[in-house]
Design a protein around this motif. Sequence first.
Motif, PDB file in Angstrom:
ATOM      1  N   MET A  35       0.823  -1.216   0.000  1.00 22.56           N
ATOM      2  CA  MET A  35       0.000   0.000   0.000  1.00 22.56           C
ATOM      3  C   MET A  35       0.858   1.267   0.000  1.00 22.56           C
ATOM      4  SD  MET A  35      -3.255   0.750  -0.078  1.00 22.56           S
ATOM      5  CE  MET A  35      -4.023   2.350  -0.226  1.00 22.56           C
ATOM      6  N   ASP A  36       2.072   1.196   0.560  1.00 22.90           N
ATOM      7  CA  ASP A  36       2.933   2.373   0.605  1.00 22.90           C
ATOM      8  C   ASP A  36       3.209   2.924  -0.794  1.00 22.90           C
ATOM      9  OD1 ASP A  36       3.304   2.584   3.390  1.00 22.90           O
ATOM     10  OD2 ASP A  36       4.819   1.017   3.349  1.00 22.90           O
ATOM     11  N   ILE A  37       3.489   2.033  -1.739  1.00 24.51           N
ATOM     12  CA  ILE A  37       3.779   2.469  -3.101  1.00 24.51           C
ATOM     13  C   ILE A  37       2.550   3.138  -3.707  1.00 24.51           C
ATOM     14  CG2 ILE A  37       4.366   1.722  -5.434  1.00 24.51           C
ATOM     15  CD1 ILE A  37       6.740   1.627  -3.620  1.00 24.51           C
ATOM     16  N   GLN A  38       1.385   2.544  -3.500  1.00 25.91           N
ATOM     17  CA  GLN A  38       0.161   3.116  -4.056  1.00 25.91           C
ATOM     18  C   GLN A  38      -0.131   4.491  -3.457  1.00 25.91           C
ATOM     19  OE1 GLN A  38      -3.492   0.968  -3.269  1.00 25.91           O
ATOM     20  NE2 GLN A  38      -4.393   1.647  -5.204  1.00 25.91           N
ATOM     21  N   VAL A  39       0.025   4.612  -2.136  1.00 28.21           N
ATOM     22  CA  VAL A  39      -0.205   5.893  -1.473  1.00 28.21           C
ATOM     23  C   VAL A  39       0.789   6.941  -1.983  1.00 28.21           C
ATOM     24  CG1 VAL A  39       0.029   7.085   0.756  1.00 28.21           C
ATOM     25  CG2 VAL A  39      -1.345   5.014   0.579  1.00 28.21           C
ATOM     26  N   GLN A  40       2.047   6.527  -2.193  1.00 33.72           N
ATOM     27  CA  GLN A  40       3.042   7.484  -2.675  1.00 33.72           C
ATOM     28  C   GLN A  40       2.786   7.878  -4.127  1.00 33.72           C
ATOM     29  OE1 GLN A  40       4.951   9.131  -0.792  1.00 33.72           O
ATOM     30  NE2 GLN A  40       5.758  10.328  -2.494  1.00 33.72           N
ATOM     31  N   ARG A  41       2.370   6.942  -4.932  1.00 39.85           N
ATOM     32  CA  ARG A  41       2.009   7.281  -6.313  1.00 39.85           C
ATOM     33  C   ARG A  41       0.835   8.250  -6.328  1.00 39.85           C
ATOM     34  NH1 ARG A  41       2.377   1.163  -8.859  1.00 39.85           N
ATOM     35  NH2 ARG A  41       4.629   1.182  -9.330  1.00 39.85           N
ATOM     36  N   PHE A  42      -0.118   8.008  -5.434  1.00 36.38           N
ATOM     37  CA  PHE A  42      -1.233   8.948  -5.312  1.00 36.38           C
ATOM     38  C   PHE A  42      -0.723  10.334  -4.930  1.00 36.38           C
ATOM     39  CE2 PHE A  42      -3.914  11.426  -2.575  1.00 36.38           C
ATOM     40  CZ  PHE A  42      -5.092  11.524  -3.299  1.00 36.38           C
ATOM     41  N   ALA A  43       0.180  10.405  -3.955  1.00 30.04           N
ATOM     42  CA  ALA A  43       0.697  11.694  -3.494  1.00 30.04           C
ATOM     43  C   ALA A  43       1.333  12.463  -4.647  1.00 30.04           C
ATOM     44  CB  ALA A  43       1.705  11.481  -2.365  1.00 30.04           C
ATOM     45  N   VAL A  44       2.064  11.773  -5.496  1.00 29.16           N
ATOM     46  CA  VAL A  44       2.696  12.412  -6.652  1.00 29.16           C
ATOM     47  C   VAL A  44       1.626  12.950  -7.606  1.00 29.16           C
ATOM     48  CG1 VAL A  44       4.067  11.979  -8.725  1.00 29.16           C
ATOM     49  CG2 VAL A  44       4.834  11.088  -6.510  1.00 29.16           C
ATOM     50  N   THR A  45       0.665  12.112  -7.953  1.00 31.64           N
ATOM     51  CA  THR A  45      -0.388  12.526  -8.886  1.00 31.64           C
ATOM     52  C   THR A  45      -1.202  13.671  -8.320  1.00 31.64           C
ATOM     53  OG1 THR A  45      -0.533  10.287  -9.788  1.00 31.64           O
ATOM     54  CG2 THR A  45      -2.413  11.727 -10.160  1.00 31.64           C
ATOM     55  N   ASN A  46      -1.491  13.609  -7.021  1.00 34.68           N
ATOM     56  CA  ASN A  46      -2.298  14.646  -6.401  1.00 34.68           C
ATOM     57  C   ASN A  46      -1.569  15.990  -6.388  1.00 34.68           C
ATOM     58  OD1 ASN A  46      -4.862  15.169  -5.189  1.00 34.68           O
ATOM     59  ND2 ASN A  46      -3.859  15.353  -3.199  1.00 34.68           N
ATOM     60  N   LEU A  47      -0.255  15.973  -6.119  1.00 34.31           N
ATOM     61  CA  LEU A  47       0.507  17.228  -6.146  1.00 34.31           C
ATOM     62  C   LEU A  47       0.567  17.804  -7.559  1.00 34.31           C
ATOM     63  CD1 LEU A  47       3.631  17.144  -3.801  1.00 34.31           C
ATOM     64  CD2 LEU A  47       1.572  18.532  -3.638  1.00 34.31           C
ATOM     65  N   ARG A  48       0.585  16.952  -8.554  1.00 32.61           N
ATOM     66  CA  ARG A  48       0.616  17.438  -9.936  1.00 32.61           C
ATOM     67  C   ARG A  48      -0.679  18.139 -10.331  1.00 32.61           C
ATOM     68  NH1 ARG A  48       3.691  12.073 -12.294  1.00 32.61           N
ATOM     69  NH2 ARG A  48       5.820  12.919 -12.208  1.00 32.61           N
ATOM     70  N   ARG A  49      -1.704  18.057  -9.485  1.00 31.62           N
ATOM     71  CA  ARG A  49      -2.958  18.772  -9.732  1.00 31.62           C
ATOM     72  C   ARG A  49      -2.913  20.217  -9.225  1.00 31.62           C
ATOM     73  NH1 ARG A  49      -6.414  13.828  -7.049  1.00 31.62           N
ATOM     74  NH2 ARG A  49      -6.916  12.656  -8.958  1.00 31.62           N
ATOM     75  N   ARG A  50      -1.867  20.576  -8.486  1.00 31.25           N
ATOM     76  CA  ARG A  50      -1.787  21.917  -7.913  1.00 31.25           C
ATOM     77  C   ARG A  50      -1.654  22.961  -9.017  1.00 31.25           C
ATOM     78  NH1 ARG A  50      -0.627  21.662  -2.247  1.00 31.25           N
ATOM     79  NH2 ARG A  50      -1.990  19.945  -1.601  1.00 31.25           N
TER      80      ARG A  50
END
Length: 255
Positions: free
Chosen positions: A1-16
């Motif tokens: 789950m750590d990898i998935q959460v971190q991939r999400f964090a990257v994608t979510n920041l790219r929405r800024r």
Amino acid sequence: MDIQVQRFAVTNLRRRPVVVETGGFVAGFTPDTDNPYLNYATPLPGAEPNEQEVAALIGIFRERGLLPRLEFAPQAAPAVAPALRAGGFGIEAVHEYLVCTPHTLMLPQSSGSPRVESPTTDEEFAELDAVLAEAFGGAFTPSAQGAARLRRTQQSGGAVRFVRDSQGGIVGGASCSPPAEGTAELSSVGTRSAYRGRGIAAAVTAALTEAMFAQGAGSVWLEYSGEGSRRVYERAGYRPQGTRLYLSLPPAQQP
């Protein structure tokens, strides 16, 4: 789950609104505020930054007059924390995160559970922003920009929910990001102090989680602020999965 959460964090920041990528890091900025929780960076999973790349990241924040700061799942990029610590970064916090899946979600069963609504008017978004500011003890101040961010969250595929009191005023609510990488982040669960212990947080948590599953998310994750809130989330079906690390560069350490 750590990898998935971190991939999400990257994608979510790219929405800024403003995004800068350098040396295995993604930094996301919100121009209308210097709030460090709305301006930070995160590493790509597996990143192995060197001294020059850490220095470049610091420079990106310094040129904007912002605190160099990161949030990430450390197990998804084990080399990052040591590199940042060597560059002078200190630990702000280590937060456990909890995860809910469609198989573990537990919806309120009582007919007396609070009625959950979605904001639609400018007034509702503004009132909810003020309620959340109060609930989080001044970590941020209510503003037109904050209300606009809540509206954008809902319009971009995420969800925002709230509960009213008997007089019609908003007394609690929360938001959830649009899904990405098969998951979504539920955040800003807050209730006015006089209304705590009435099932409001549990109701909005369950409603938002259910909404994300209806949109196809395979999981929803969140961080909690204390044992009391953890029990609320566990009753909704959230279970411990990992940790997230918050690091920042103290002003005395900035070159």
